[in-house]
Every structure is written in structure tokens, then in C-alpha cells.
Design a protein around this motif. Structure first.
Motif, mmCIF file in Angstrom:
data_model
loop_
_atom_site.group_PDB
_atom_site.id
_atom_site.type_symbol
_atom_site.label_atom_id
_atom_site.label_comp_id
_atom_site.label_asym_id
_atom_site.label_seq_id
_atom_site.Cartn_x
_atom_site.Cartn_y
_atom_site.Cartn_z
ATOM 1 N N UNK A 1 0.828 -1.206 0.000
ATOM 2 C CA UNK A 1 0.000 0.000 0.000
ATOM 3 C C UNK A 1 0.864 1.258 0.000
ATOM 4 N N UNK A 2 1.892 1.264 0.845
ATOM 5 C CA UNK A 2 2.742 2.441 0.939
ATOM 6 C C UNK A 2 3.470 2.723 -0.366
ATOM 7 N N UNK A 3 3.873 1.663 -1.051
ATOM 8 C CA UNK A 3 4.527 1.845 -2.349
ATOM 9 C C UNK A 3 3.545 2.425 -3.361
ATOM 10 N N UNK A 4 2.314 1.927 -3.333
ATOM 11 C CA UNK A 4 1.294 2.445 -4.248
ATOM 12 C C UNK A 4 1.010 3.914 -3.968
ATOM 13 N N UNK A 5 0.956 4.291 -2.699
ATOM 14 C CA UNK A 5 0.710 5.690 -2.331
ATOM 15 C C UNK A 5 1.862 6.591 -2.797
ATOM 16 N N UNK A 6 3.098 6.128 -2.550
ATOM 17 C CA UNK A 6 4.265 6.889 -3.008
ATOM 18 C C UNK A 6 4.244 7.083 -4.517
ATOM 19 N N UNK A 7 3.905 6.018 -5.218
ATOM 20 C CA UNK A 7 3.904 6.039 -6.678
ATOM 21 C C UNK A 7 2.913 7.068 -7.192
ATOM 22 N N UNK A 8 1.714 7.090 -6.614
ATOM 23 C CA UNK A 8 0.711 8.049 -7.079
ATOM 24 C C UNK A 8 1.126 9.475 -6.721
ATOM 25 N N UNK A 9 1.682 9.662 -5.526
ATOM 26 C CA UNK A 9 2.129 11.000 -5.152
ATOM 27 C C UNK A 9 3.194 11.499 -6.137
ATOM 28 N N UNK A 10 4.112 10.625 -6.510
ATOM 29 C CA UNK A 10 5.146 11.000 -7.481
ATOM 30 C C UNK A 10 4.519 11.364 -8.818
ATOM 31 N N UNK A 11 3.525 10.624 -9.229
ATOM 32 C CA UNK A 11 2.894 10.903 -10.520
ATOM 33 C C UNK A 11 2.091 12.189 -10.476
ATOM 34 N N UNK A 12 1.549 12.526 -9.325
ATOM 35 C CA UNK A 12 0.888 13.828 -9.186
ATOM 36 C C UNK A 12 1.918 14.958 -9.328
ATOM 37 N N UNK A 13 3.082 14.766 -8.725
ATOM 38 C CA UNK A 13 4.149 15.774 -8.838
ATOM 39 C C UNK A 13 4.636 15.902 -10.276
ATOM 40 N N UNK A 14 4.565 14.817 -11.040
ATOM 41 C CA UNK A 14 4.989 14.845 -12.437
ATOM 42 C C UNK A 14 3.907 15.276 -13.399
#
Length: 1480
Positions: A163-176
Motif C-alpha cells: 500500500x505504501x509503495x502504491x501511495x508513493x507512486x501516485x504521489x510522485x505521478x501527481x508531482x509529475x
């Protein structure tokens, strides 16, 4: 997935490395795909039908939160985040129709949040549009984002690392996704100056001291904070710091040896990816960089146990990337790049600060304090000085430098480490000299070696499915500097080329079948077209190093092979050209003779490949050992099969290999036993890499108005012509407008003023003055209008071009296209200075607009030079042929590259072709000069040279003309008194124009005759002007010098492909090539770096670029550049073109809005993808568009194709998709059309997969190819290959029956739907594609018509039925078998009719001429109407010239119906194998 590529090649063995994101053996992605019955009975499908599926909308049950909880627990978590289960959920529109529509801020559960997160990540993985779902209810997005941030900071005891990896991934994609307003509004609050509240007070003051203005902003932010919002904003400002602290705690909890959760390692890898992406974007980096440095994240990672573990390889690579970007050469304050000098000063400043601190407080470090910087700034010297210091002294130094909290304030930052190991590493890593990236780059060999080629971490396998993290650069929206831009592109281009080289090596070596002989030598049991065993290799020259370098300046070797192969292959080897790249390979096989090669097993162990080195061909040696020069008339004939090639080796690589050999390792250069070549079109990587590297070593001067846009910063509209300070108010639009009505229609929102009332004078060409531009220029660039409702004024001035001479061919060629208002705006924008982006949907006349822009620039600015760049030779030739049809002097046209042979003209527009043209034209003009002299009664050979002609013109022609003017053109007061025949009597050049149409002077009016006389003089004057331009060709004797002069001085319009520009940049720059304008066609299909290089094909003038205009024409809604490796395509976004990136950034575009290719009904299938795309009048009114398609009830139709014998799609080899039912159905419809009389050249068959293309070709070859009634269609190819082409009737097979596959990329759908003009028939599994959210606008229209093929069998081509008339008695085809049987019966009926007619035509023999009336020639059936005039060769298959050439015409034989080649329908028996390139 590779299944979504269009290659169709059999991929190599999968990698077991999880570090690369490759699918492991147990990964669910590798399971066989589910059947349709399994999908329909699946729990997800049943739930979708109950709650959210669009097809069951009327029967949906009310929203139930428990459904979301159950799906998340059972289907997502319960399946261990199975990609297949998530794909099914996302494909069913779970996010759009259920999750987001029912999300409520503050009320929705963690499962609801995570379900949205997982669905969004899946959309990113599939590379489909992501943010469309949030267009509904956008007010809930801030609440969702806040919940996402809170979940990212969950305590470890409550954490699930997946879950934490999925959350990090989406946050990164929002920043991008900063171009999306929703994301930008949320992210910018986290990375603004206010986040410096996290810094230690001393560090913050230090930063404010460096940039004082930020202290002022800081105080303003503190004053603006509202008390009721303070808690929330403080939490947001601390978010990234808390996230880093959480990561550090997780990382440092990983033990050195015991087992660790793989999901925890993936979390750490994804976290570093997030940090890299934040550091690599200026908007997020500016203030975050100081916070990350204050947390000492890099140092803590450097000391972690994970680096020592075997699973830490990828983590280590990511850490190196993070270290690089953390200390990147950029000013965080201004965003300006820092030079090497600036970086050196910064480094010295850090060292001297440390020395001052040591000198003042630590006598033990007196030697360090007094040493010069160069002696103490290496890691080794710093370790020597700091290793013996106590922890207290180390901390005191660090505290003095504001690196750690001072004593007594540890509680404020308890997460700081203060142990000796950390403090020592912190001081050493911070102050050690940073290696020069440029020096490392210059020392890097450009040819890949075996260590890189088969390194899965560097060059991931083609099984990359988008899930894993990779240590690769990304091509995002923005770049830090031009150096960063070039470096990322350099690395990606190098790795993508390496991947292609790996495929070629594996293919060639596996064909050679190297085995171990009994004497331990190598025995080759096979043969390969592209590789030959080496019989001799010798290094023949190692030149001394250049001054200041250690590597040799040049290394040459001779390679000998025996070409005992077919003559055509032997010719290919002998035709290796200078600069062609080959590879020297060493194989030491371990397998015995006779061992069969297994394509599915690992490559290296089977073949024993040990070394790979690149080399560049200089030429083949003749019998005397000399290099045979290129360009000589006849190459010497060499006897025997032994050939020796002189090659250049990479000096950097050679020096490295010698160093290794001196340490006792094997000498690589004594072991080579295979020489491999590559296809020329795919073998230009070295030249492109050299070009990029050269650009990085020079100062890249990009126009000021373009610099920020290329990097992705600033106002995206700043380079639009309306914002340029040098916008031109008055422009001659030449022949753009056909008449005055056309002009008025082209500017509907403007007021048109004319300076004449005589309608006879309102004829083109027109000169237009834009009054608002005049006002803007007068007011120093600030446009203002008295009233916002007042129409802008255009003043039109018609003008008559001066006569060019009395001959008919002197009349200028004119445009005949009725441009639309949008096209006229595109033409206007292209004529103005600045950046112009034209989005051209299919059939909207992109090429016509481009040609008119070029023509107008040529006539408005005759002193300027325009460079034309396209992606393909085909597009360049189409453009060039249209330019030749306009009023452009052909001596100013030049076509560079090898594609000019395909130009549809007898003229040669290559460099040497133009030289020959100029020489021939010179002779022709000098003959005219001689004739002119003779007509004047002169003597002597004035036509001998251009110089003598110039003297003759100056002293004889001008004098006569001036005398004529003095008599015939006196002051205006006497003009009326002159007799009408005076001009004819006094004209001195009657004899020269004796061959002009008679009479030369009409004698009707003085003005008319004077215009004719002046036109005749202009004709003569032009002869001498051209000769003056050609004068240099008399002085330059060699063809090379003449061609260089032509390119640099004479040519005004120069055309080349983007590949040629990349290959020849150095040569062009060195010869002084200059240009003022660039026009790029197919811009959306050109790689980012290949778009950028043409900007820099010239040296700057006084430090500035002379580029004035950049016109880019393309369509980002169609397919992007082809990237073969899925990891580079998906993870690194390498397929993004610069055109697409500029559109994403918001650069203004001109969107062409009227298409003239397809029926309006067919256009509706894809026009939803564009802004207001309509139809030109002719597609509504021309007869061919008003008539129905003969034999069909509909002009387009989706034909549902179910399984045949229980089989739908099949996969005979990995990702080689086929569907036999669709193949048979498509071929049956093609045969039906041919039997109705449709010309074969008007029919194309397209498919979305290479496997299906091969299958359809096989079916066609078996059923139709040799049948004179049917033959072959114009093309059988893939949708991707057919981009840019069209045909009247197109049959499309979508192949897939279990998963949509890569058609889910809407760009591929747009290409597939837009290839047909009059008829489009799509064969697919309707139930699969109708549920795809991205494709719904198209498939909603397709599904609105019957899904069974409906025919009108009693019609014949061409049709006489109107499109509006109802079809008479339609015949419905139930399935493929029904259609095939019907076509078989129809064919027998046709044959019987032909046979009966033949019998009726038999008569008694009669003498010639008896009873026969003369008639016009009857059109006979083409022996093969489907001849493919253009190569469509794909990877690893014969070209279509070999496949589809017609048989030679033979004398027809009588054939009985029962002897017909078509027998009763049976399913084709075809062995589904990939076609090989070689023919044995």
C-alpha cells in the motif's frame, strides 16, 4: 507489456531480476489469458454489471460502501495486488463510474482511498488518460489528496508496504503532472518557500544570507498565515521532511544479512525514485533541495545496509542518480545553469569554509587548514585528515557548518544521527571533489560492449510491464538545463540503440550456430546474412595521443572474411560504406556439434559469447592493400571470395582494453571470430550519439524566445507571433488567396478595407496590413484597442507582379487550393517570427499549408534560407514535390540524404544533381548571351564565361536599355504626346525575342507596351543575375567544393530528414551552413532529441542564434515515435515527441478544423478527439461521396467475429497475436469486393498486430494471389506502418478477443479509423471493445449499427445507389463461415457467367475486318492490381517487393469451372511461425 508493441518478433528469455521490473516466473502476467467465458463468469464482471458497468446502467443497484471494502480486501489485497485482477477492475470503469462518483471528503474509508490509488496507478501503467475521471466532482480532489498525504505518513505498525509503495507512486505521478491544474494546485503548496520551516534555524539563516530576497518573502509568508489555517499549513510544510524521516527509519531498520520483506525494498526504491523526480524538476527542486540536504538523506542512504545486500543493486544505481541531481550544475535561485568554473568556485567555497572552521577551533587540523584546496579535496585526503578525529570534534565542525543541531537542541531534531561514522561520512562526502560529468562522458566508448548489452539493469528486457522501478532518466515536461536535457536524451538514446544491437547480435549469432569442435576450436553450423566468421584480424595502426589526452588519437585494424555466400548477399557485404558501423564478436561455445539452439533459453550460455566491440568501416581493401575509395566510376574486380575491410576502432575502448590486458586479462583483440553488420537505416546510432556529445561540449545557443519553452518553463505563449516584439505588420500573401471573396471568407472576424474601388483591380496577389500590429509597434509592443467589440482592421492592397518576360513559361505557377480560415491563420503564423505549432488532424491539408508557408517565406524574404525537416523520406518527398509545383525557382531547391531517389520527377535535387543542373544551366544561359550578342550585331565570344557575360551586360545591354528609356520614358508631361508605335520602333532587343509569341508589342496602349518592354528587359537581366550567381562554379573545380558552395550560398530551401540532420551536423556546421527558418513536418513522430538537433545545425552569430521562425506541423493524437524497448517507452517516456511536450505545456496551437479525406460519417468516428474538426464541402457534395458503397448496406460497420472452433485470439509465439476467424472473414470480404468489381488497388487490409498481418498474407496467398479474378489488395500491413497513408476502402482486423491490448492507446485507434476515404469495415469482438472507456466515443457509433455484416449482393462497382437511399433487400451474414460459403458460391456463379459468355462469343472464322466495327480499347483486367509500389518491409521479414510482385504475363488458358482454383471453403491450414528474413 510487449504484447502491446507492434514488432511481432519472438522476444528473448525473460529476466529473473526483480530489480528491472521484469516479470518473474511466478508473476500472474505470464499466465495464459482468460477465455471469454471465464471473463463473463468472473466475480468482478458480475459486480460491474450490478453496480457500475455502462452497458447495464438501467439495472444498477444503489451505491454500497461494503462493495468497495469487499473488492479491496478480496480482489486487490487478497490477490496480492494481482495485475490481472486490477486490470479487470480498471477496464470495467470501476474508477470512473463507481469509486470517484461516490467519493466524499472526510467520509470515504481507507479502502476507498486505496482503491482509487490502485486504479490511477494502473491507468498510468497502461499509459491511458488518467485525469479525465476527475473532471466530474473536482471539488473533492483536494480532500482526496489530503487523505493520500496522511496515508503516506502512516506509522510503521499500521503499514502494508504494498500500500505504501502504491501511495508513493501516485504521489510522485501527481508531482509529475504539473500541467494538470488539479495536481499543480495541491503539489505547489508542499514545495514552496514555506517548507523551509523544516530547516535548522542556522541553516535557514545561512540560505537567507546567500539569497537575501528570500528572507523578505519568508517574512511576508509568515504575516499572511491565518491562525485558523496554521495547523493545516504547518502540517503540509512538514510533509516531505516527515516522509523522508519515515523512509530513513525504514531503511536503517533493514538488517545486513537476515531475510527482508521484498516489498520493503521496493518501497525504498520507489522512494528514491520520488526524490530523483523532485530534484530533476526546477519547480519542485528550488526549495526542496535545501530540505533534503538538511536531512542528509543521501549520506544516510550511503551508510545503509541495503547497499551491501545482493538485493541492493538497483537501490545503489538510484542513489547514484540522486547524488548526481542533488549537486546538479544549476542555481536553485535563478534556474540558470552553472558553468564548470561556477561549480569549482562553489566547491572551493565549501572547502575554504571548512578550512577556516578547522583553523579557528581545531589545532589538530592545522595542516589541513593551511593546505591548498587541490591537495585536500579528494575523498582519500579528507579521510586521512578526519579519520582520527573524535566524535566531539567532528560534531563541533558539523555544527559550525550548520549541518547538525547544536548541543542542547537535539530534541528538536531527534532523528539526526550524531555518531562518528555518520559525521565523518557527512563531512567527507560534502567536501570531496565532484567528478566532472562531461569528462566522464567524453571518455565513454560510444559502442556498447558485452557488459552493457546484456546488463538487465542498464538495458531491461522487453518483458518490462510497467510495474517495477528502473534506474533510468525520464523525459518529463521540464528539464533543469540544456545540459540536463541533452544528457538524459544521450543516455536513453544510447541504451535504446544498445537494446536494438542486442536483438541483432542474438539473431545473427544464433543463426551461425557456433559449436565447440573436437579440437576446442569454433565450428559454425549455420549461416547468417548479417554475420560472417572472421578468418583474419590485425591492428595495423595505433596513432599517438593528442596533447593532453591519454587515449590513442586513432586505432585502425584489418578484418578478413570469406564471402562464400549467394551473390546478392556478397554484394551487400562489398557495398559496406564508409562510416558504416560493424561489430567484432568473440564466441567460445561450450555446446557440442549438433546441439539445437533454443530461442527460449538464455542466449549467452548457449552461444558462449564473450566479447563485443564496435568498429567503423573505412573501406574495403583492393588487391594491393589500399582502401577502395567511394565515388570512383568502377570498383576494381577482386578475385575469389576473400575480402578484407579496414576499420576504425574506438580509441577510448582500446585504451581501456589494453589497461585490462596489462593486468593479466585476455587480449580482446586477439580473440575476435565473428564480424556482424546491421541494416543501414538502423545503424546511425554512433553518429547521433557523437552529435549529442559534441553539443554537450559546446555552448548550445538557442534563440532567447525559445530557450525557456524547450526547458518547459515560463509563459508557454511567449514565442507566439502575437507576443513577439518584431511582429511584421505588412505581409505579401502572394497566391494564398484565389480571389477577393476567398480573402474575406478567410478573415471572418476582421474588417477588410481596400485601397481601390475598381473591382477589376481586386485581383490576387494581395499585400495585407494588419492595423492592430501597426498600433502595437507604435505603442512599443503593448497592443490596445479602443473597444473590445470593435473588429480588427486589415488593409488589402492588390498588386500586379512585374512581368518576367514574353514567353508563356514566364508566367508564375499559382496555388489552386481554397484554403480555409484556419489554414490561412496557420499560414499567417508561419510567416511571422516566432514559434508556430500546427495540429493537423487526418486529411486537413497539413502538407498544403506547409508548402504555402515555404512559398510565402521564399517570396517575402528572398535573402533568407529555410530548412525543411521531416521524419520519413516519404513525407519529405511529398512535400518537395508540392514545392516544385509552386512558383519557386528550382535552382534554389536542394534535397539532402538518400531518399531523393524516390522523388516523382526526372530532375535530380541531390547535392551533386544540383551541381550538374547549375553547370548545365550555365551553359544554356551563356548560349542565350551569345545569341543576344549576335542579335545585336556584335562580334566576339562574350558567352565564353560568366565574367565575359557580365562585362557584356554592363557595357552593352545596360547602355542600350538606358538609351531606350531616355527616348520612350520621358517625364510624365510628355508621355501623352508619344506615338503608340514608338516603343516597338525603339526597342533594341527585337532580334533576341524573335522566338517569342507574335506580335511582341500589341500597339493598343503606351502603358501595355511599356510593361512588355520592361518585362523583356527583366528576362534579360535575370539571365545575367543567374550567371553572376553561377560565377563561383567556374572558380571552384572539384565537385565537392561546388556542392558545398551550393549548400552554403546558393540553395534557399534545403530539405532533409531528422536522421540526416543528426548524422551530418558536424559536417554542416564545419562548412558554415546557415539558415533562418525551420519547418518540421510529422513533428509528433520525431524523437525529442532528433527534433532539437536541427535547431543547432549552424554556428551562432555574435553569440546569438540567427533562427527567426520555427514551424512545427504534426498531430499528437496519432502514433508517436517508435521505441522498441518497452521500459524506455513506458518508464522513461522516450516516445514523447517535443511537439507533444509543447502541446502538454500549453504552447498555443493552430488546430486545422476541416478535413477533406473521408466521408463525414467515417470522420465522426475520430473527430471527437480534435477541437471542432469538421468537413470540407467536397466530402459532402462530390459524387463519389454521395454514392453508397456497392454491395454494402453501410459505409462503415463493425462486424462482430466470434470464436471459430472454440478459438479466438491465439499466441503461437510470445506476443505474436493472431485470430484465424478474423483473418478468414477479412479475406472473404476482400474477395467479395473484387468479385463485385472493386479495383484491388483501392482496398487496403490493416491489422493491429504483426502476427495477424502474416496470417492474413498467408490466407491471401493461398486463396487469392494467383487468381486473375481476385489478386492481392494494395497493402496488407499494420496500422502503425500505415500511418500517413490512405485508401478508398479499408478492412481492419483488431485481433484481440480477451484483452483490448495496445488498441487502448487512443492514438492507434485514431490512425486505424482515419485511413479510409469511402468505406471502413472493422472486424472485432464487439463485446470486448465496447466496454473500453477510452474507446467509447468511437465504439458507441460502431455499435449503433448492426453487428452482422449486411450486404447488397445484386449491386456492382461502381455503385449507382445514393448514400441516402435505403439498401434493397439486405443480406445478413451470420458469421465467418456463412460469409466464406457465400463468397465461394458467388465465385462459382461468376465463373459460370464468364464461361457462358465465352461460349456465346465463339463464331465461325471470318476474314480480318469483316463484320467488325472499330471501337475504343477495352480496359482489361490487370494481371495484378495489388502491386505494392512502396516497400513495406518489416523487421525480420522479406520486403513486399519480394512478396507481392506480380507474375509475368502469361498466355491465358481455357479453364473449366470445375478446374477453378477456389474449392469449397475450408479453413486455411497455416503453420503459425514468424517469417524469417533469409530465404534458403
Amino acid at each position: 507489456m510487449k504484447g502491446d508493441s507492434d514488432k511481432g518478433e519472438a522476444p528473448g528469455p525473460p529476466s529473473a531480476s526483480n530489480a528491472t521490473g521484469a516479470a518473474a516466473p511466478g508473476d500472474p502476467m505470464k499466465l495464459p489469458p482468460p477465455t471469454v467465458a471465464q471473463i463473463n463468469s468472473d466475480r468482478i464482471t458480475q459486480l460491474a454489471n450490478q453496480y457500475w458497468a455502462p452497458t447495464t446502467q438501467e439495472n444498477h443497484m444503489p451505491f454500497d460502501r461494503q462493495v468497495i471494502e469487499d473488492i479491496y480486501i478480496q480482489e486487490i489485497c487478497g490477490s496480492n495486488f494481482s495485475t490481472r485482477r486490477i486490470m479487470m477492475l480498471e477496464f470495467s470503469q470501476y474508477l470512473e463510474n463507481y469509486l470517484w462518483l461516490n467519493y466524499e471528503t472526510g467520509k470515504s474509508s481507507h479502502a476507498h482511498l486505496m482503491s482509487i490509488v490502485v486504479m490511477l496507478n494502473e491507468k498510468f501503467r497502461e499509459r491511458v488518460p488518467v485525469w479525465q475521471a476527475f473532471q466530474k466532482r473536482p471539488e473533492h480532489f483536494p480532500g482526496f489528496f489530503s487523505q493520500l498525504l496522511n496515508a503516506c505518513l502512516a506509522e510503521e505498525k499500521h503499514m502494508d508496504f504494498r500500500e505504501q509503495t502504491a501511495l508513493l507512486l501516485l504521489f510522485n505521478r501527481c508531482c509529475g503532472s504539473m500541467e494538470v491544474q488539479l495536481c499543480r494546485d495541491q503539489v505547489k503548496r508542499l514545495v514552496s518557500l514555506s517548507m523551509w520551516v523544516c530547516l535548522q534555524p542556522g541553516r535557514r539563516e545561512q540560505e537567507f544570507h546567500i539569497v537575501p530576497k528570500w528572507r523578505k518573502y519568508w517574512r511576508a509568508i509568515q504575516k499572511k498565515d491565518k491562525p485558523d489555517q496554521l495547523e493545516k499549513v504547518t502540517w503540509e510544510r512538514h510533509f516531505l521532511q516527515r516522509l523522508m524521516i519515515k523512509f530513513i527509519n525504514i531503511l536503517e531498520a533493514i538488517p545486513l544479512e537476515t531475510d527482508v520483506d521484498p516489498n520493503k525494498i521496493r518501497y525504498c526504491e520507489r522512494f528514491l525514485e520520488l526524490m530523483i523526480d523532485l530534484e530533476a524538476l526546477l519547480p519542485t527542486r528550488r526549495f526542496f533541495n535545501a530540505v533534503m540536504d538538511d536531512c542528509h538523506l543521501v549520506v544516510r542512504c550511503q551508510l545503509s545496509n541495503l547497499l551491501e545486500r545482493p538485493e541492493g543493486g538497483l537501490f545503489d544505481q538510484l542513489l547514484q542518480m540522486l547524488k548526481f541531481y542533488a549537486r546538479f550544475e544549476i542555481s536553485d535561485e535563478s534556474g540558470d545553469p552553472l558553468t564548470d568554473h561556477d561549480m569549482t568556485l562553489d566547491h572551493y567555497s565549501r572547502i575554504t569554509s571548512l578550512q577556516k572552521a578547522a583553523f579557528a577551533k581545531f589545532p589538530d587540523l592545522r595542516m589541513f587548514s593551511l593546505a591548498n584546496v587541490a591537495s585536500v579535496d579528494t575523498r582519500e585526503s579528507l579521510q586521512k585528515h578526519f579519520d582520527n578525529l573524535s566524535v566531539e570534534k567532528l560534531r563541533a565542525i558539523a555544527t559550525h557548518l550548520n549541518l547538525v543541531p547544536p548541543p542542547g537542541s537535539e530534541h528538536e531534531a531527534a532523528w539526526h544521527r550524531l555518531d562518528k561514522e555518520f559525521l565523518r561520512e557527512l563531512l567527507i562526502s560534502r567536501h570531496s571533489r565532484r567528478p566532472s560529468q562531461l569528462e566522464e562522458l567524453n571518455a565513454m566508448p560510444l559502442y556498447p560492449t558485452e557488459e552493457v548489452v546484456w546488463n538487465e539493469s542498464a538495458v531491461p528486457s522487453e518483458y518490462y510491464n510497467g510495474e517495477g522501478c528502473l534506474a533510468l532518466p525520464k523525459l518529463n515536461l521540464q528539464f533543469l538545463t540544456l545540459h540536463d536535457y541533452l544528457l538524459r536524451n544521450f543516455n536513453l538514446f544510447r541504451l535504446e540503440s544498445t537494446y536494438e544491437i542486442r536483438q541483432d547480435i542474438e539473431d545473427a549469432i544464433s543463426r551461425l550456430s557456433p559449436w565447440k569442435a573436437e579440437d576446442d576450436d569454433v565450428f559454425f553450423g549455420g549461416w547468417a546474412r548479417m554475420a560472417q566468421p572472421i578468418t583474419g584480424f590485425a591492428v595495423v595502426e595505433v596513432a599517438k595521443p593528442n596533447i593532453g589526452e591519454k587515449k590513442p588519437s586513432r586505432v585502425r585494424a584489418d578484418v578478413t572474411v570469406v564471402l562464400s555466400v549467394r551473390s546478392d548477399i556478397k554484394v551487400e557485404w562489398e557495398n559496406l560504406r564508409k562510416h558504416d558501423v560493424c561489430f567484432l564478436i568473440t564466441v567460445k561455445p561450450t555446446q557440442a556439434i549438433g546441439t539445437k539452439y533454443d530461442h527460449r533459453a538464455p542466449f549467452l550460455p548457449q552461444t558462449g559469447l564473450v566479447y563485443v566491440r564496435g568498429c567503423e568501416v573505412e573501406g574495403m581493401l583492393d588487391a594491393g592493400g589500399r582502401v577502395i575509395e567511394e565515388g570512383i566510376a568502377e570498383k576494381p574486380q577482386l578475385s575469389g571470395d576473400t575480402r578484407t575491410f579496414r576499420v576504425s576502432l574506438d580509441p577510448n575502448q582500446y585504451a581501456q582494453d589494453l589497461d585490462e590486458a596489462s593486468k593479466g586479462k585476455e587480449d580482446v583483440y586477439e580473440s575476435f571470430n565473428v564480424l556482424m553488420r546491421r541494416k543501414p537505416r538502423e545503424n546511425n546510432f554512433k553518429a547521433v550519439l557523437e552529435t549529442i556529445r559534441e553539443l554537450m561540449n559546446t555552448e548550445c545557443v538557442v534563440p532567447d524566445w525559445l530557450h525557456d519553452i524547450i526547458l518547459g518553463y515560463g509563459d508557454p505563449g511567449q514565442a507566439h507571433y502575437s507576443r513577439m516584439s518584431n511582429e511584421i505588420a505588412t505581409m505579401d500573401f502572394n497566391d494564398t488567396f484565389l480571389d477577393m471573396d476567398h480573402l474575406r471568407h478567410s478573415f471572418p472576424n476582421h474588417q477588410i478595407k481596400v485601397n481601390t474601388d475598381d473591382p477589376k483591380k481586386l485581383l490576387p496577389p494581395f499585400r495585407l496590413t494588419f492595423d492592430e500590429v501597426l498600433h502595437k509597434n507604435k505603442e512599443n509592443g503593448t497592443a490596445s484597442k479602443e473597444s473590445s467589440n470593435e473588429k480588427e482592421v486589415i488593409t488589402v492592397e492588390p498588386h500586379v507582379p512585374p512581368s518576367r518576360g514574353p514567353y508563356l513559361y514566364n508566367e508564375p505557377k499559382k496555388n489552386a487550393i481554397l484554403f480555409t480560415p484556419t489554414q490561412v491563420e496557420a499560414i499567417r503564423a508561419g510567416m511571422q517570427p516566432g514559434l508556430t505549432l500546427v495540429v493537423g488532424p487526418p486529411g486537413t491539408g497539413k502538407t498544403d499549408v506547409a508548402v504555402q508557408i515555404i512559398s510565402n517565406l521564399y517570396h517575402n524574404f528572398p535573402w533568407q534560407r529555410t530548412l525543411i525537416v521531416t521524419h520519413s523520406n516519404q513525407a519529405l518527398n511529398q512535400l518537395f514535390e508540392k514545392i516544385m509545383a509552386l512558383d519557386v525557382d528550382e535552382r534554389h531547391l536542394l534535397r539532402l540524404g538518400h531518399g531523393e531517389e524516390a522523388l516523382d520527377t526526372d530532375k535530380d535535387f541531390s547535392r551533386y544533381g544540383r551541381v550538374n543542373y547549375v553547370l548545365a544551366k550555365r551553359i544554356e544561359l551563356l548560349e542565350s548571351v551569345q545569341r543576344l550578342q549576335e542579335s545585336l550585331g556584335g562580334q566576339g565570344d562574350v558567352g565564353a564565361t560568366c565574367e565575359t557575360a557580365a562585362h557584356f551586360f554592363l557595357y552593352h545591354i545596360v547602355a542600350r536599355w538606358e538609351k531606350f528609356l531616355s527616348v520612350c520614358k520621358p517625364k510624365s508631361s510628355k508621355a501623352k504626346e508619344l506615338p503608340l508605335n514608338l516603343i516597338s520602333l525603339e526597342f533594341p532587343f527585337h532580334g533576341f525575342f524573335d522566338n517569342a509569341p507574335k506580335p511582341l508589342f500589341k500597339g493598343k496602349s503606351y502603358k501595355e507596351d511599356m510593361d512588355i518592354a520592361e518585362g523583356c528587359y527583366r528576362y534579360i537581366e535575370r539571365i545575367f543575375e543567374e550567371l553572376d550567381e553561377f560565377r563561383a562554379f567556374e572558380l571552384l573545380r572539384s565537385g565537392l567544393d561546388r556542392s558545398k558552395y551550393l549548400l552554403v550560398k546558393e540553395a534557399k530551401i534545403i530539405a532533409m530528414t531528422c536522421t540526416h540532420a543528426a548524422l551530418k551536423r558536424k559536417e554542416l556546421v564545419d562548412m558554415g551552413f546557415k539558415y533562418d527558418n525551420i519547418l518540421m513536418e510529422e513533428s509528433a513522430q520525431i524523437l525529442e532529441i532528433e527534433t532539437f538537433i536541427p535547431l543547432l545545425l549552424q554556428n551562432p552569430q555574435d553569440g546569438f542564434s540567427r533562427l527567426k521562425r520555427w514551424i512545427m506541423i504534426g498531430d499528437h493524437h496519432q502514433l508517436p515515435p517508435v521505441i522498441k524497448n518497452m521500459a524506455f517507452q513506458k518508464y522513461s517516456n522516450m516516445e514523447q515527441s517535443l511537439f507533444t511536450r509543447m502541446v502538454r505545456l500549453g504552447v498555443p496551437t493552430v488546430d486545422l478544423d476541416a478535413q477533406g479525406r473521408a466521408r463525414a460519417s467515417i470522420c465522426n468516428l475520430y473527430n471527437w478527439r480534435y477541437k471542432l474538426l469538421g468537413n470540407l464541402g467536397h466530402v459532402l457534395n462530390l459524387p463519389e461521396y454521395r454514392m453508397a458503397n456497392a454491395g454494402f448496406c453501410h459505409d462503415f460497420q463493425l462486424i462482430n467475429v466470434e470464436d471459430f472452433n472454440g478459438v479466438g485470439e491465439s499466441e503461437p509465439s510470445p506476443y505474436f497475436y493472431q485470430n484465424l476467424a478474423e483473418a478468414e472473414y477479412v479475406v472473404a470480404v476482400f474477395m467479395y469486393m473484387r468479385l463485385l468489381g472493386y479495383p484491388a488497388e483501392k482496398i487496403s487490409i490493416l491489422t493491429t498486430y504483426n502476427g495477424q498481418k502474416h496470417l492474413i498474407r498467408d490466407v491471401i496467398n493461398i486463396r487469392c494471389a494467383d487468381n486473375p479474378l481476385i489478386g492481392k489488395p494494395y497493402k496488407i500491413t499494420t496500422v502503425d506502418k500505415y500511418q500517413g497513408q490512405q485508401n478508398d476502402f479499408v478492412l481492419v482486423s483488431l485481433v484481440r478477443s480477451r484483452a483490448v491490448g495496445h488498441l487502448r492507446d487512443v492514438r492507434r485507434l485514431v490512425v486505424a479509423m482515419s485511413r479510409a476515404r469511402l468505406g471502413l469495415y472493422v472486424f472485432a469482438r464487439a463485446s470486448l471493445f465496447r466496454n473500453c472507456f477510452e474507446l467509447q466515443p468511437t465504439f458507441y457509433q460502431l455499435m449503433s449499427r448492426p453487428l452482422f455484416l449486411e450486404l447488397c449482393p445484386h449491386e456492382s462497382y461502381p455503385s449507382t445507389r445514393s448514400i441516402d437511399s435505403p439498401p434493397p433487400s439486405p443480406l445478413e451474414m451470420r458469421d465467418m463461415q456463412h460469409m466464406a460459403q457465400y463468397v465461394y458460391d458467388f465465385y462459382l456463379e461468376k465463373v459460370k457467367v464468364i464461361k457462358d459468355k465465352f461460349q456465346d462469343s465463339k463464331k465461325e472464322w471470318s476474314a480480318p475486318g469483316e463484320g467488325v466495327s472499330q471501337k475504343g480499347a477495352q480496359k482489361s483486367i490487370a494481371q495484378h492490381p495489388g502491386v505494392d509500389h512502396e516497400s513495406d518491409s518489416d523487421e525480420g521479414e522479406p520486403s513486399e517487393e519480394n512478396i507481392e510482385k506480380p507474375p509475368k504475363a502469361k498466355k491465358p488458358k481455357k479453364k473449366k469451372a470445375e478446374d477453378s482454383e477456389i474449392i469449397e471453403f475450408q479453413v486455411t491450414e497455416i503453420q503459425n511461425e514468424i517469417e524469417e528474413m533469409e530465404t534458403t
